[in-house]
Design a protein around this motif. Structure first.
Motif, mmCIF file in Angstrom:
data_model
loop_
_atom_site.group_PDB
_atom_site.id
_atom_site.type_symbol
_atom_site.label_atom_id
_atom_site.label_comp_id
_atom_site.label_asym_id
_atom_site.label_seq_id
_atom_site.Cartn_x
_atom_site.Cartn_y
_atom_site.Cartn_z
ATOM 1 N N LEU A 159 -55.828 -3.265 31.732
ATOM 2 C CA LEU A 159 -54.570 -2.892 32.370
ATOM 3 C C LEU A 159 -53.393 -3.071 31.420
ATOM 4 C CD1 LEU A 159 -54.552 -1.873 35.240
ATOM 5 C CD2 LEU A 159 -53.813 -4.115 36.004
ATOM 6 N N ALA A 163 -50.889 -0.313 29.675
ATOM 7 C CA ALA A 163 -49.432 -0.346 29.688
ATOM 8 C C ALA A 163 -48.896 -0.107 28.275
ATOM 9 C CB ALA A 163 -48.943 -1.684 30.227
ATOM 10 N N GLN A 172 -42.030 -5.780 28.802
ATOM 11 C CA GLN A 172 -42.131 -4.819 29.904
ATOM 12 C C GLN A 172 -43.506 -4.873 30.541
ATOM 13 O OE1 GLN A 172 -40.988 -1.582 27.345
ATOM 14 N NE2 GLN A 172 -39.297 -1.031 28.698
ATOM 15 N N LEU A 176 -43.692 -5.603 34.397
ATOM 16 C CA LEU A 176 -43.942 -4.434 35.240
ATOM 17 C C LEU A 176 -45.410 -4.248 35.599
ATOM 18 C CD1 LEU A 176 -41.529 -1.953 33.428
ATOM 19 C CD2 LEU A 176 -41.126 -3.239 35.541
ATOM 20 N N VAL A 177 -46.307 -4.840 34.834
ATOM 21 C CA VAL A 177 -47.733 -4.627 35.105
ATOM 22 C C VAL A 177 -48.453 -5.937 35.442
ATOM 23 C CG1 VAL A 177 -49.922 -3.870 34.107
ATOM 24 C CG2 VAL A 177 -47.855 -2.514 33.764
ATOM 25 N N PRO A 180 -46.801 -7.910 38.760
ATOM 26 C CA PRO A 180 -47.139 -7.293 40.046
ATOM 27 C C PRO A 180 -48.632 -7.380 40.358
ATOM 28 C CG PRO A 180 -45.702 -5.859 38.795
ATOM 29 C CD PRO A 180 -46.091 -6.984 37.882
ATOM 30 N N ALA B 101 -58.149 1.764 34.352
ATOM 31 C CA ALA B 101 -56.982 0.874 34.253
ATOM 32 C C ALA B 101 -55.731 1.505 34.849
ATOM 33 C CB ALA B 101 -56.734 0.463 32.790
ATOM 34 N N PHE B 103 -52.603 1.415 37.343
ATOM 35 C CA PHE B 103 -51.837 0.284 37.852
ATOM 36 C C PHE B 103 -51.978 0.251 39.378
ATOM 37 C CE2 PHE B 103 -49.368 1.804 34.056
ATOM 38 C CZ PHE B 103 -49.975 0.914 33.192
ATOM 39 N N HIS B 105 -50.665 -1.387 41.779
ATOM 40 C CA HIS B 105 -49.517 -1.544 42.662
ATOM 41 C C HIS B 105 -48.595 -0.332 42.636
ATOM 42 C CE1 HIS B 105 -48.522 -2.906 38.650
ATOM 43 N NE2 HIS B 105 -47.243 -2.706 38.913
ATOM 44 N N PHE B 114 -44.878 6.282 34.785
ATOM 45 C CA PHE B 114 -44.691 5.062 33.999
ATOM 46 C C PHE B 114 -44.479 5.316 32.497
ATOM 47 C CE2 PHE B 114 -46.238 1.108 31.969
ATOM 48 C CZ PHE B 114 -45.357 0.217 32.548
ATOM 49 N N MET B 118 -41.150 4.313 30.335
ATOM 50 C CA MET B 118 -41.241 3.429 29.177
ATOM 51 C C MET B 118 -40.775 4.121 27.906
ATOM 52 S SD MET B 118 -42.163 0.565 30.228
ATOM 53 C CE MET B 118 -41.294 0.913 31.739
#
Lengths: 262, 387
Positions: A159, A163, A172, A176-177, A180, B101, B103, B105, B114, B118
């Motif tokens: 995960l 990101a 970040q 943000l990841v 949460p 992977a 996200f 949420h 996203f 970013m």
């Protein structure tokens, strides 16, 4: 169940046994009479009214709320960061922290309570309310760390790489990841810390004075004087608050977070 | 397709340089080199598949290109710029991960938005762009769902949209199809191909599925034991495997072992079998042990007393016996024993429906193949790089 009437009966008996103290105190709180007894003598809510009117009980409750709030406010950031660090990195202090996580099972509360009393005495913090919150946080923090660690361990390490591949820098990504994604664990830990601090008795007893008693200490003091049904009413409120916290936890994040922790 | 105004180039670029250039890349975990001396170039717009079993170093190679790990040796250049010191979030790379992977949420649309947030795209442009990419992966109207409310295939599509939405210059696929069932996998393979051609994005796909490599790619790299064994276009790699491992991994039916003689010829006992060495670098030296790969679908079976099929030059016929016949629908897989080749078991595939079940177990047959289909290698290669 039909094939095993005996097992069913035993299970039912055990459940009743577990619930008995709460049921008895709730029953006793509803009495219309003047003494604590079970079964109650007539039914009324008059002792709940008495509790609402009693200034010292209300003040003690507010102080307990303050303790619980201070404790939770400290436990959330420190416990969360500690849990993430423990789950993610190998570092020198890790062993020490793992040992600390076992303390609630090994050191009696009276021991840590006396230690804190001496320390706070040196610092001139005895008899005030907010230091009790710090004390509760120190003693119960392992529960916070467990709750968050369960979430972190269930987190897919891909995960955070995902990101990064989306262009998120380390800060970040964390905000943000990662946060949460472990939020259910943080929420669960926070609720547990709050309830534990609200209920905390022994350590409070050692750290407060007559003007700053918390609710459990207040109840204890009253028991030593006269035992009246309003104590049963206060206790019942406690049980209800705890039950509400568990229900809230189940609704928000599910209780399996505690089954997943290791 | 217009690139967003704020899609800042994260790496300075020389416009003629290849998309990816790896030189002598190595990565060590403890004492073990997971990747040794990997060098290759990938031109812009091409689809490269890195094929290999687990532990072959293919995932390590991908991590070095993505920037999740630093090479212990060698360098990566992306579009002409050396990126050894560039962290992953500053590389112009979109990636689809093995376990996706997503996200959890965020909604599907939130996941796709996203990378735009970013990478500081103009906020007014983001919703339309998200919509366009959800449409590209055929998820119109599902943007409001959370990942767990989507099917496996739909989650896959969200992951693809998220990797592509900022129009990266390079797309990396880390076995994202490995966990899908066959039908969905084939559907998604075609989907990848369609999208990759539509956007023209340079792509590196890592997989252990040889069929996927052949279906999708312009270029194929086959890896084993941390080394690149062969690089080429899919047809060449299939037809002329440069290494016995490549031949085996690409599904050759039988490996024959013997000694090499000039020609090249494989000698097994008294029998001489003419063949061909597809790669001078891996050809066996005369007199030395040799290993030969024989593709099951190039082996012909005839009745023991029958005549040759057509006029092509065939090796001498060998007498064999059917040991097992497995009916697989569109083809029959035979297992044959050949007493003259020291009892060797060899596999043959018959795709002619008329011939199906012609030979029962125990039936005597004659076996033949063209010398072109017997690929000879130096046998010492097999031990060195066997995964």
């Amino acid at each position: 169940m039909r094939q095993l009437p005996l097992a069913g009966g035993v299970a039912l008996a055990l459940l009743l046994l577990l619930a008995a103290p709460s049921l008895v105190v709730a029953g006793a709180s509803l009495t219309a009479g003047g003494i604590v007894q079970f079964p109650p003598e007539g039914l009324s809510l008059r002792w709940y009214g008495r509790v609402l009117e009693a200034r010292e009980v209300r003040d003690a409750f507010l102080r307990s709320l303050e303790v619980a709030t201070v404790c939770t406010a400290l436990a959330v950031p420190s416990g969360t960061l500690a849990a993430i660090a423990l789950a993610r990195w190998r570092f020198r202090a890790a062993l020490a922290i793992q040992l600390y996580l076992l303390l609630p099972f090994t050191v009696p509360l009276i021991g840590s309570g006396i230690g804190l009393m001496l320390l706070f005495g040196e610092l001139g913090l005895l008899g005030r309310v907010w230091p009790v919150g710090i004390a509760c946080c120190v003693i119960n923090l392992p529960f916070m760390i467990w709750a968050v660690a369960a979430s972190v361990n269930a987190l897919d390490p891909e995960l955070e790489r995902a990101a990064a591949s989306c262009g998120a820098g380390p800060v970040q990504t964390f905000l943000l990841v990662t946060l949460p994604a472990v939020a259910p664990g943080i929420l669960a830990g926070a609720l547990v810390m709050f309830v534990l601090a609200l209920n905390e008795f022994l350590v409070s007893l050692l750290l407060v004075d007559a003007r700053t008693v918390t609710l459990p200490v207040q109840i204890y003091t009253q028991i030593r004087a006269v035992i009246t049904p309003d104590l049963a009413a206060v206790s019942t409120v406690y049980v209800l608050v705890a039950a509400a916290a568990v229900l809230l936890l189940d609704r928000l994040v599910g209780l399996e977070i505690f089954l997943r922790s290791r | 397709m217009a690139v967003g105004v704020a899609a800042r180039p994260t790496v300075p670029r020389a416009d003629t340089a290849p998309a990816v250039e790896a030189t002598g890349l190595g990565r060590r975990y403890g004492e073990v080199w997971a990747l040794e001396e990997a060098s290759f170039r990938l031109e812009r717009g091409q689809f490269l598949t890195v094929l290999g079993p687990s532990g072959s170093g293919k995932s390590t190679l991908l991590k070095l290109i993505a920037g999740f790990e630093r090479p212990d040796r060698g360098h990566v250049r992306l579009f002409g710029a050396e990126v050894d010191a560039v962290p992953p979030h500053r590389r112009p790379i979109g990636m689809v991960f093995q376990r996706l992977a997503l996200f959890p949420h965020m909604t599907a649309a939130g996941n796709v938005a996203f990378p735009l947030e970013m990478r500081r795209f103009d906020p007014r442009e983001i919703p339309a762009r998200v919509e366009r990419f959800l449409k590209l992966v055929r998820l119109e109207g599902l943007g409001g769902r959370r990942p767990h409310e989507l099917s496996g295939g739909q989650q896959q599509r969200v992951a693809i949209a998220r990797a592509l939405v900022f129009e990266p210059e390079l797309l990396l696929l880390d076995e994202p199809l490995a966990s899908l069932d066959v039908r969905l996998k084939e559907e998604m393979q075609l989907e990848f191909r369609r999208i990759q051609r539509e956007l023209g994005v340079t792509t590196i796909n890592v997989t252990h599925d040889q069929r996927e490599a052949l279906v999708l790619s312009d270029r194929v790299i086959v890896m084993a034991g941390g080394r690149i064994l062969q690089e080429g276009d899919p047809e060449t790699v299939w037809r002329d495997p440069a290494h016995p491992f490549v031949a085996r991994f690409l599904g050759v039916g039988t490996m024959l072992r013997g000694r090499a003689e000039a020609g090249p010829v494989l000698r097994i006992g008294e029998r001489l079998l003419p063949g061909r060495a597809p790669n001078p670098a891996t050809a066996p030296r005369p007199g030395q042990p040799a290993v030969a790969a024989l593709r099951a679908e190039r082996v012909r079976i005839a009745p023991a007393d029958g005549a040759d099929g057509d006029g092509t030059r065939l090796a001498e016929r060998l007498a064999g016996r059917v040991e097992d016949a497995v009916f697989e629908g569109e083809r029959v897989l035979y297992e044959l024993s050949v007493p003259e080749l020291a009892g060797l078991r060899l596999r043959a595939i018959d795709r002619d429906p008329g011939g199906h079940a012609r030979y029962r177990p125990g039936a005597p047959v004659s076996v033949q193949w063209s010398p072109d289909d017997l690929l000879l290698f130096d046998a010492s290669l097999e031990t060195g790089s066997d995964p």
